[in-house]
Design a protein around this motif. Structure first.
Motif, mmCIF file in Angstrom:
data_model
loop_
_atom_site.group_PDB
_atom_site.id
_atom_site.type_symbol
_atom_site.label_atom_id
_atom_site.label_comp_id
_atom_site.label_asym_id
_atom_site.label_seq_id
_atom_site.Cartn_x
_atom_site.Cartn_y
_atom_site.Cartn_z
ATOM 1 N N LYS A 1 78.117 -7.834 7.584
ATOM 2 C CA LYS A 1 78.408 -6.774 6.611
ATOM 3 C C LYS A 1 77.133 -6.029 6.245
ATOM 4 C CE LYS A 1 82.409 -8.994 4.452
ATOM 5 N NZ LYS A 1 83.033 -9.426 3.170
ATOM 6 N N GLU A 2 77.296 -4.814 5.744
ATOM 7 C CA GLU A 2 76.156 -4.045 5.275
ATOM 8 C C GLU A 2 75.639 -4.610 3.959
ATOM 9 O OE1 GLU A 2 77.340 0.311 7.200
ATOM 10 O OE2 GLU A 2 77.099 0.069 5.040
ATOM 11 N N ARG A 3 74.357 -4.356 3.714
ATOM 12 C CA ARG A 3 73.800 -4.774 2.442
ATOM 13 C C ARG A 3 74.510 -4.039 1.307
ATOM 14 N NH1 ARG A 3 67.518 -4.728 0.423
ATOM 15 N NH2 ARG A 3 67.942 -2.581 -0.222
ATOM 16 N N GLU A 4 74.823 -4.785 0.260
ATOM 17 C CA GLU A 4 75.587 -4.243 -0.864
ATOM 18 C C GLU A 4 74.753 -4.312 -2.134
ATOM 19 O OE1 GLU A 4 79.048 -6.553 -1.704
ATOM 20 O OE2 GLU A 4 79.763 -5.241 -3.307
ATOM 21 N N ALA A 5 74.750 -3.250 -2.893
ATOM 22 C CA ALA A 5 74.086 -3.251 -4.190
ATOM 23 C C ALA A 5 74.983 -3.968 -5.190
ATOM 24 C CB ALA A 5 73.800 -1.828 -4.647
#
Length: 121
Positions: free
Chosen positions: A43-47
């Protein structure tokens, strides 16, 4: 030497809680925005959350997926930013990293190595 070190991760059952710590050295956490991010495999990095500098308006932001469950706060005496995570879900499983930011939503100029959070029964 500028450094941020994350700690507090671990294995927890769904519905449980953890408190992550982001301890800074070489700079004051009160003078910069500090953000928490997470990275899950594939998954993409999430804030996750961000707290603005004490010199700013002290605004706090949360990602939609954690609103109402996570709380970010700063302890200037400990030079640490904490992320209290409640009602954890399996989808919260990820490596959690903290970073010093130019401002919330801005670029990071230093980040730590991360701490693993695993939510599983």
């Amino acid at each position: 030497q500028v450094q941020v070190v994350e700690s507090g991760g671990g294995l927890v059952q769904p519905g449980g809680s953890l408190r992550l710590s982001c301890e800074a050295s070489g700079f004051n956490v009160d003078e910069y925005a500090i953000g928490w991010f997470r990275q899950a495999p594939g998954k993409e990095r999430e804030a996750v959350s961000c707290i603005s500098s004490g010199d700013g308006d002290g605004s706090i932001f949360y990602g939609d997926s954690v609103k109402g469950r996570f709380t970010i706060y700063r302890d200037n005496a400990e030079n640490t930013v904490y992320l209290q995570m409640n009602s954890l879900r399996p989808e919260d499983t990820a490596v959690y990293l903290c970073a010093a930011l130019t401002f919330c939503g801005g670029s990071s100029w230093y980040q730590g190595q991360g701490t693993q959070v695993t939510v599983s029964s």
